[in-house]
Design an enzyme around this catalytic site. Structure first.
Site, PDB file in Angstrom:
ATOM      1  CG  LEU A  62      21.269  11.523  -9.468  1.00  0.00           C
ATOM      2  CD1 LEU A  62      21.208  12.358 -10.883  1.00  0.00           C
ATOM      3  CD2 LEU A  62      20.210  11.233  -8.982  1.00  0.00           C
ATOM      4  CG  ASP A  63      17.887   5.010  -9.099  1.00  0.00           C
ATOM      5  OD1 ASP A  63      19.142   4.147  -8.845  1.00  0.00           O
ATOM      6  OD2 ASP A  63      16.425   4.726  -8.756  1.00  0.00           O
ATOM      7  N   PRO A  64      20.797   5.492 -12.903  1.00  0.00           N
ATOM      8  CG  PRO A  64      21.401   2.933 -13.943  1.00  0.00           C
ATOM      9  CD  PRO A  64      20.581   4.046 -12.952  1.00  0.00           C
ATOM     10  CB  ALA A  66      17.798   9.729 -12.139  1.00  0.00           C
ATOM     11  NE  ARG A 209      15.504   2.658  -7.570  1.00  0.00           N
ATOM     12  CZ  ARG A 209      16.027   1.754  -7.846  1.00  0.00           C
ATOM     13  NH1 ARG A 209      15.568   0.432  -7.346  1.00  0.00           N
ATOM     14  NH2 ARG A 209      16.886   1.483  -6.928  1.00  0.00           N
TER      15      ARG A 209
END
Length: 352
Positions: A62-64, A66, A209
């Site tokens: 997971l992106d930071p 998120a 994204r």
């Protein structure tokens, strides 16, 4: 003294914003290390107690910025992560229309979309957005974001993009090849320009994204992700997650799911005791001279009642993947069954 059993299983963590997936893995590893035996215990015989720190990994990053589900595999369960990659993932997200970001999310450099006339702006209707979203549903090709962990010639794309930004080189972002993904559903849950809220179910490898970026291109508005929360991975739901900040060593062990939570969807074969030892040694079951015991009779693997051949089949051969259990219902490994020869080939052996 009984032999200590190494810890193994799956944790459903609710990741907070601001942490990388690696940060979460590191925190879980630290918790596990604090529960390892004391120094005096380390003088005991190696066959009585295990001091090695278990492996820790996640099933998908997971992106930071998120939040939401991050499944953490521990111990031998890390060897089963690949079998979760077929699971669908569900997200709740908010896109911002009318602007773009160099990272395709709110953490990057935001640029408002310019229009032909200074006072002109494009505010697409809900119907127009729904029509634009429709073209992204199903199997599609998607180019990952420039700031992503995809490797280009052995280097992460985000490192190349970051170096390009620092040097001020325009147009120097990495060139990424499109990847095949599947978006199963796209539902508008709320829309009040410029905020567009969506519920999305998609395959592993999908970048939301990139979806925001591409939707902005289709609408001629530009778009980026402002918020992102993963609410489900396969059967695992956010409502079943534990908050990372609340996690203690005791809770970790109490909330640890068995490793079988990663392979519940695979068909199963339970081996007779005679064949378990052969499997653990890596021997193919069903070879000439190898038999399986069933209801006090000796018969070949070809004769046993196997699950339907319509179960999950790998794309690169004609064999079928099975979870292998012993008579005590303990998962002992993964195997591939050749439907033509009915030979059972060990792929992963989880116990010794």
């Amino acid at each position: 003294m009984p032999i200590a059993q190494p810890i193994s299983g799956l944790l459903n963590i609710d990741k907070p914003p601001g942490l990388t997936s690696h940060d979460v893995v590191a925190q879980i590893r630290r918790l596990l290390n604090t529960s390892t035996p004391s120094l005096q215990n380390r003088h005991r015989r190696h066959d009585q107690i295990s001091n090695a720190s278990p492996k820790v990994g996640h099933t998908g990053t997971l992106d930071p910025f998120a939040t939401g589900i991050l499944l953490i595999a521990i111990g031998s369960a890390t060897r089963l992560i690949e079998y979760s990659h077929t699971w669908e993932k569900t997200y709740q997200t908010v896109f911002i229309l009318g602007a773009s970001s160099d990272t395709d999310d709110a953490t990057g450099q935001i640029s408002k979309t310019t229009y032909p006339k200074p006072k002109m702006s494009i505010e697409p209707t809900r119907t127009q957005i729904q029509a634009a979203l429709h073209q992204f549903i199903g199997p599609i090709k998607q180019v990952p974001p420039a700031f992503s962990a995809v490797k280009i010639a052995g280097e992460r794309a985000y490192k190349i993009a970051r170096q390009a930004n620092l040097s001020g080189r325009q147009g120097s972002n990495p060139t990424l090849q499109p990847r095949s993904i599947i978006i199963h559903s796209l539902q508008i849950t709320h829309y009040a320009h410029p905020k567009l809220s969506l519920a999305i179910t998609c395959s592993t490898g999908t970048y939301l994204r990139s979806l925001a970026r591409d939707l902005g291109t289709v609408l001629s508005t530009g778009a980026y992700v402002q918020e992102l929360c993963r609410t489900q991975i396969g059967p695992h739901k956010l409502t079943q997650s534990i908050k990372l900040k609340n996690l203690t060593t005791k809770q970790l062990k109490e909330r640890l799911l068995p490793a079988t939570a990663l392979i519940f969807h695979l068909p199963q074969i339970t081996l007779p005791d005679d064949n378990v030892a052969q499997f653990i040694q890596g021997q193919t079951i069903g070879e000439q001279g190898t038999t399986m015991n069933h209801t006090n009779n000796t018969l070949s693997l070809r004769s046993i009642d196997l699950p339907s051949p319509t179960y999950q089949t790998s794309q690169d051969d004609n064999s079928t993947t099975f979870a292998i259990f012993n008579q005590s219902s303990t998962l002992i490994g993964i195997a591939k069954l050749d439907p033509l020869t009915h030979l059972l080939h060990p792929v992963k052996v989880l116990i010794t």
